[in-house]
Write an enzyme that holds these catalytic residues in place. Structure first.
Site, mmCIF file in Angstrom:
data_model
loop_
_atom_site.group_PDB
_atom_site.id
_atom_site.type_symbol
_atom_site.label_atom_id
_atom_site.label_comp_id
_atom_site.label_asym_id
_atom_site.label_seq_id
_atom_site.Cartn_x
_atom_site.Cartn_y
_atom_site.Cartn_z
ATOM 1 N N TYR A 127 25.735 45.101 44.134
ATOM 2 C CA TYR A 127 26.662 44.706 45.212
ATOM 3 C C TYR A 127 26.169 45.231 46.563
ATOM 4 O O TYR A 127 26.018 44.481 47.524
ATOM 5 C CB TYR A 127 28.064 45.248 44.895
ATOM 6 C CG TYR A 127 29.097 45.015 45.977
ATOM 7 C CD1 TYR A 127 29.439 43.732 46.367
ATOM 8 C CD2 TYR A 127 29.738 46.089 46.598
ATOM 9 C CE1 TYR A 127 30.396 43.516 47.357
ATOM 10 C CE2 TYR A 127 30.699 45.879 47.577
ATOM 11 C CZ TYR A 127 31.026 44.597 47.954
ATOM 12 O OH TYR A 127 31.965 44.388 48.929
HETATM 13 N N1 LIG Z 1 38.229 44.351 48.212
HETATM 14 C C1 LIG Z 1 37.585 45.392 48.720
HETATM 15 O O1 LIG Z 1 37.909 46.555 48.419
HETATM 16 C C2 LIG Z 1 36.463 45.192 49.695
HETATM 17 C C3 LIG Z 1 35.871 46.319 50.273
HETATM 18 C C4 LIG Z 1 34.821 46.155 51.165
HETATM 19 C C5 LIG Z 1 34.399 44.883 51.498
HETATM 20 N N2 LIG Z 1 34.980 43.798 50.918
HETATM 21 C C6 LIG Z 1 34.492 42.472 51.276
HETATM 22 O O2 LIG Z 1 35.586 41.711 51.721
HETATM 23 C C7 LIG Z 1 35.319 40.315 51.488
HETATM 24 C C8 LIG Z 1 36.550 39.658 50.888
HETATM 25 O O3 LIG Z 1 36.814 40.251 49.647
HETATM 26 P P1 LIG Z 1 38.241 40.212 48.943
HETATM 27 O O4 LIG Z 1 38.548 41.613 48.578
HETATM 28 O O5 LIG Z 1 39.203 39.416 49.735
HETATM 29 O O6 LIG Z 1 37.856 39.459 47.580
HETATM 30 P P2 LIG Z 1 38.526 38.240 46.820
HETATM 31 O O7 LIG Z 1 39.984 38.315 46.877
HETATM 32 O O8 LIG Z 1 37.854 38.209 45.491
HETATM 33 O O9 LIG Z 1 38.046 37.000 47.670
HETATM 34 C C9 LIG Z 1 36.705 36.612 47.695
HETATM 35 C C10 LIG Z 1 36.618 35.218 48.287
HETATM 36 O O10 LIG Z 1 35.241 34.792 48.233
HETATM 37 C C11 LIG Z 1 35.215 33.475 47.681
HETATM 38 N N3 LIG Z 1 33.961 33.214 46.986
HETATM 39 C C12 LIG Z 1 33.429 33.948 45.984
HETATM 40 N N4 LIG Z 1 32.307 33.355 45.533
HETATM 41 C C13 LIG Z 1 32.137 32.234 46.287
HETATM 42 C C14 LIG Z 1 31.179 31.185 46.294
HETATM 43 N N5 LIG Z 1 30.151 31.173 45.439
HETATM 44 N N6 LIG Z 1 31.310 30.183 47.200
HETATM 45 C C15 LIG Z 1 32.347 30.175 48.057
HETATM 46 N N7 LIG Z 1 33.294 31.133 48.108
HETATM 47 C C16 LIG Z 1 33.192 32.137 47.207
HETATM 48 C C17 LIG Z 1 36.408 33.437 46.731
HETATM 49 O O11 LIG Z 1 36.864 32.116 46.540
HETATM 50 P P3 LIG Z 1 36.618 31.197 45.248
HETATM 51 O O12 LIG Z 1 36.645 32.083 44.038
HETATM 52 O O13 LIG Z 1 37.736 30.237 45.355
HETATM 53 O O14 LIG Z 1 35.307 30.571 45.489
HETATM 54 C C18 LIG Z 1 37.442 34.212 47.520
HETATM 55 O O15 LIG Z 1 38.120 33.375 48.417
HETATM 56 C C19 LIG Z 1 34.064 40.267 50.613
HETATM 57 O O16 LIG Z 1 32.954 39.919 51.386
HETATM 58 C C20 LIG Z 1 33.916 41.692 50.117
HETATM 59 O O17 LIG Z 1 32.571 42.025 49.843
HETATM 60 C C21 LIG Z 1 36.008 43.922 50.032
#
Ligand SMILES: NC(=O)c1ccc[n+]([C@@H]2O[C@H](COP(=O)([O-])OP(=O)(O)OC[C@H]3O[C@@H](n4cnc5c(N)ncnc54)[C@H](OP(=O)(O)O)[C@@H]3O)[C@@H](O)[C@H]2O)c1
Length: 298
Positions: free
Chosen positions: A186
């Site tokens: 990751y």
């Molecule tokens: N959650 C945390 O603690 C955390 C911490 C640091 C950074 N982040 C970052 O924050 C961002 C959002 O994360 P989140 O926590 O909101 O996660 P999430 O709820 O799992 O959402 C991830 C999003 O990415 C989309 N996605 C995944 N694979 C994809 C693909 N191949 N093509 C198009 N869309 C895709 C998913 O939609 P579909 O499945 O519908 O495609 C979903 O809308 C990410 O970049 C993550 O690395 C998160």
């Protein structure tokens, strides 16, 4: 309902752990009203919350993700509140489809003003479990690095020609602090995109395009849900975290990072041996989750 004491404690912890958010409604409206904002990963979590907030402040939201039904629901909810949003179901790791997708969005909306690069996948899995899982690496590099690069290669020429725009990258704190065990795939894939984007930032700045990177701390979404230990750590709701994205848009800041990253980096620089030793202890005293042991990554 949480007692006042609990609320006060949560506020203090929030200030200690997370970067300050910007919820200045008027400033946000000035920054996004009438602007076309592409939000990747808008079907769940932070992307969905951000899309809703931006639309509520007058942005025209182009919502990209794979789950078409979720995007349709999002668009319907935004329209019901009087906002504007359009669904563009797409898989960012299907590289051949991204150029035509970008062309379509630009043709239908006359251009894209802001790109929120938010879609992503995370994975916490020991090396021991990955010797036969090279696909973990290809899947993660495709969605966290190559897909977003492919999208920007298609969007940036038009933005540069127009002489304005902003790219907001939702990165992770993991690429700034000493890398933790089990997070290798990751962190390395998020780090690759972070470095690429920072490398091109001076090249596109001369054409009026700003790059803002958010080194995000923990958000309680479906991404962090499979790791039970995360639930015990202080984090933000998706809506709270969207305040960091809006802060990046309002202030066009180069980076948003919590204050404690600098001491963490300094410690790593002067005492890497001790940090690596500490990470080893952390690794030995923790384990892979059930999902990391078997579940396929979607
Ligand atoms: N959650 C945390 O603690 C955390 C911490 C640091 C950074 N982040 C970052 O924050 C961002 C959002 O994360 P989140 O926590 O909101 O996660 P999430 O709820 O799992 O959402 C991830 C999003 O990415 C989309 N996605 C995944 N694979 C994809 C693909 N191949 N093509 C198009 N869309 C895709 C998913 O939609 P579909 O499945 O519908 O495609 C979903 O809308 C990410 O970049 C993550 O690395 C998160």
């Amino acid at each position: 309902m949480a007692s006042r004491l609990t609320q006060a404690r949560n506020r203090v912890v929030d200030r200690m752990v997370n970067a300050p958010r910007d919820t200045d409604e008027r400033a946000l409206r000035r920054a996004v009203a009438g602007k076309t904002v592409l939000v990747t990963g808008a079907s769940f979590g932070l992307g969905e919350a951000t899309a809703r907030t931006l639309a509520r402040h007058g942005a025209i939201v182009l919502a990209v993700a794979r789950t078409a039904e979720r995007l349709d629901e999002l668009v319907a909810a935004i329209e019901a509140e009087g906002g504007k949003a359009y669904a563009y179901p797409a898989d960012l790791s299907d590289f051949d489809s991204i150029g035509p997708l970008a062309d379509k969005m630009i043709a239908e909306h006359g251009g894209i003003d802001i790109v929120i690069n938010n879609a992503g996948k995370s994975m916490r899995r020991s090396l021991d479990l990955q010797y036969d899982r090279f696909h973990d690496f290809t899947r993660m590099v495709n969605v966290n690095y190559l897909g977003p690069v492919r999208l920007l290669l298609a969007v940036l020429p038009h933005m540069r020609e127009r002489g304005s725009g902003q790219i907001v990258n939702v990165s992770t704190i993991g690429v700034r602090i000493p890398p933790g065990p089990r997070w290798g795939v990751y962190q390395s894939t998020k780090g690759a995109f972070d470095i690429w984007l920072r490398s091109i930032a001076p090249e596109i700045k001369v054409d009026g395009i700003d790059v803002s990177t958010i080194y995000m701390t923990l958000i309680y979404t479906r991404m962090s849900a499979p790791t039970p230990s995360m639930r015990k750590l202080p984090g933000m709701s998706a809506k709270e975290a969207s305040g960091l994205v809006t802060r990046a848009i309002i202030g066009r800041e180069r980076e948003i990072t919590p204050w404690w990253v600098t001491p963490a980096q300094a410690t790593d620089a002067v005492a890497r041996g001790a940090v690596t030793w500490g990470m080893g202890i952390l690794h030995r005293n923790s384990s892979d989750t059930a999902s990391a042991r078997g579940e396929a990554v979607r």
